[in-house]
Design an enzyme around this catalytic site. Structure first.
Site, PDB file in Angstrom:
ATOM      1  N   ASP A 124       4.128  -4.289   0.358  1.00 51.39           N
ATOM      2  CA  ASP A 124       3.961  -2.946   0.982  1.00 51.39           C
ATOM      3  C   ASP A 124       4.818  -2.966   2.401  1.00 51.39           C
ATOM      4  OD1 ASP A 124       3.014  -0.936   2.426  1.00 51.39           O
ATOM      5  OD2 ASP A 124       0.969  -1.265   1.952  1.00 51.39           O
ATOM      6  N   SER A 167      -4.881   3.815   2.059  1.00 46.38           N
ATOM      7  CA  SER A 167      -3.730   4.384   2.612  1.00 46.38           C
ATOM      8  C   SER A 167      -4.345   5.108   4.005  1.00 46.38           C
ATOM      9  CB  SER A 167      -2.881   5.090   1.873  1.00 46.38           C
ATOM     10  OG  SER A 167      -1.615   5.259   2.430  1.00 46.38           O
ATOM     11  N   ALA A 168      -4.021   6.568   3.994  1.00 49.50           N
ATOM     12  CA  ALA A 168      -4.251   7.415   5.101  1.00 49.50           C
ATOM     13  C   ALA A 168      -5.819   7.394   5.149  1.00 49.50           C
ATOM     14  CB  ALA A 168      -3.647   8.858   4.955  1.00 49.50           C
ATOM     15  N   HIS A 214       2.463  -0.113  -2.048  1.00 47.02           N
ATOM     16  CA  HIS A 214       1.491   0.342  -1.307  1.00 47.02           C
ATOM     17  C   HIS A 214       0.439   1.049  -2.287  1.00 47.02           C
ATOM     18  CE1 HIS A 214      -0.289   2.319   2.033  1.00 47.02           C
ATOM     19  NE2 HIS A 214      -0.393   3.368   1.534  1.00 47.02           N
TER      20      HIS A 214
END
Length: 335
Positions: free
Chosen positions: A278, A169-170, A308
Site C-alpha cells: 500500500d 481507508s477513508a 490498499h
C-alpha cells in the site's frame, strides 16, 4: 487482483474516469463508477445467510442511515449475554461507495459472523457535495443515535458498553477523527462506551511524499494522482494536504494532542492495520509510532505484499485479518 505498480501496467487511466465524472457544477456523477450494491436481508426466516441486516434512518434531513448486521444465531434478546458492538465506517476516499456497496456489505457480514458482533455500518455524506468536516459530523452523530436508538436489534443484542470504532481507508480516517471528538467528552455518549479504535488501512496523506508513496506512485489500486484527487475534492476549500484532517503528523500534532491524551487516559487501545504493498504504509507506521510516543496503547499489524484495502476486495485474504481482530477484541475486553 494484480499488484503491479508501473504505469505501463495500468489498463485504465484512473484520472480519466474521475475527471469525466465531475459535473460542471463541481458535483460528482457516481454513475460513472458502476458500483454494485446489495440490499439488506432482514428476514430471520431465511437461514441462507449467517447474518441478518437491515437499514435504519439516522438523520433523514442529511440522508444518513445505518445498516445493522446481526449474527443469525445471536443469543435471544431476553438473554443477559450480549454481543460486542462495532460501529463501522466504509471507505472510498470520502467521495465514493456506501454502506450498501456490495464489497462493504459482504465485509461487514464477515465481521459480524466471524467475530460474533453486532455491526453498525454508517452511511455518511460524501464529498465533493459535502466536504469535510461534514462526514466527521455524521460519524459522531451516528454514535449519539446508537446510544438512544430504540431499535430492537441494538437494544436486544448489542452490548453498548463494549463498543469499537472501525473503518477502512477513508473510514479509518473517520474512525480516528470521530474518536478524537468523542474522547474529550465520553460521558456524552453514555451508556455507549468506546473501548478502542480499529483503523484498517487508514487514509492519510501530506504534501511531502513518503518513500512508500514514491515507490508505489503508480500503484494500480491507489496511485498518487488518484489519492491526491480524492483529497482535492474532500478537504475544505483553500487548504492543503497538510491540513489536520488529512495529515495528523504536521500541524495536526498540536491540534489532536488533547484527544490523543484523552484516549490514553481512557485506556483505549488502537489497532492499526496495513500492508507494505500500500503506498500509504509509511504514513501508517509513522502515525502508529506517534501515538505510541504519546502513551497510547497501540497494536500494529503490518503485513508484506497486498494492496490498499485488500481484505475488503478479496474475501480470501480476510482470514488472517479476522484472527487479528479476534485477538485484539479479546485482549481489549479482558485486559
Amino acid at each position: 487482483m494484480s499488484t503491479k505498480t508501473t504505469s505501463s501496467n495500468l489498463s485504465v487511466n484512473p484520472m480519466g474516469l474521475y475527471q469525466a465524472a465531475l459535473n460542471p457544477d463541481g458535483t460528482l456523477n457516481r454513475d460513472h463508477f458502476m458500483i454494485p450494491v446489495t440490499s439488506a436481508t432482514p428476514n430471520p426466516s431465511s437461514p441462507a445467510s449467517p447474518v441478518l441486516s437491515k437499514d435504519v434512518p439516522i438523520n433523514p434531513s442529511h440522508n444518513t442511515w445505518a445498516r445493522i448486521f446481526l449474527p443469525h444465531r445471536a443469543p435471544p434478546s431476553c438473554s443477559e449475554e450480549k454481543l460486542p458492538l462495532i460501529v463501522y465506517y466504509h471507505g472510498g476516499g470520502f467521495i465514493l461507495y456506501s454502506a450498501a456497496s456490495t464489497i462493504f456489505h459482504e465485509f461487514c457480514v464477515t465481521l459480524a459472523h466471524e467475530l460474533s458482533a453486532v455491526i453498525v455500518s454508517v452511511e455518511y455524506r460524501l464529498a465533493p457535495e459535502h466536504r469535510l468536516p461534514l462526514a466527521y459530523d455524521d460519524a459522531v452523530e451516528a454514535l449519539h443515535w446508537v446510544k438512544t436508538a430504540q431499535d430492537e436489534w441494538l437494544a436486544g443484542h448489542a452490548d453498548l458498553s463494549t463498543c469499537y470504532l472501525m473503518g477502512t481507508s477513508a473510514g479509518g480516517n473517520l474512525a480516528f477523527h470521530a474518536g478524537l471528538r468523542t474522547s474529550t467528552s465520553p460521558d456524552d455518549l453514555e451508556p455507549l462506551k468506546i473501548q478502542g479504535l480499529i483503523l484498517h488501512h487508514p487514509f492519510f496523506s501530506g504534501i511531502q511524499r513518503t518513500p512508500s508513496e514514491l515507490r508505489l506512485a503508480n500503484d494500480q489500486m491507489l496511485p498518487l494522482v488518484k489519492a491526491d484527487f480524492m483529497w482535492e475534492l474532500t478537504l475544505p476549500l483553500g487548504v492543503t494536504r497538510d491540513h489536520v484532517y488529512c495529515n495528523p503528523m504536521v500541524d495536526g500534532v498540536s491540534k489532536i494532542l488533547e484527544g490523543v491524551e484523552k484516549m490514553r487516559s481512557l485506556g483505549w487501545r488502537l489497532l492499526v492495520i496495513g500492508c507494505d504493498g500500500d503506498p500509504l504504509i509509511d504514513r501508517m507506521v509513522e502515525f502508529a509510532k506517534m501515538l505510541q510516543e504519546k502513551g497510547v496503547s497501540v497494536v500494529t499489524d503490518f503485513t508484506e505484499g497486498g494492496y490498499h484495502g485488500i481484505e475488503v476486495r478479496d474475501p480470501d485474504k480476510s482470514k488472517p485479518l479476522v484472527q487479528t481482530l479476534k485477538a485484539f477484541l479479546s485482549t481489549t475486553v479482558t485486559g
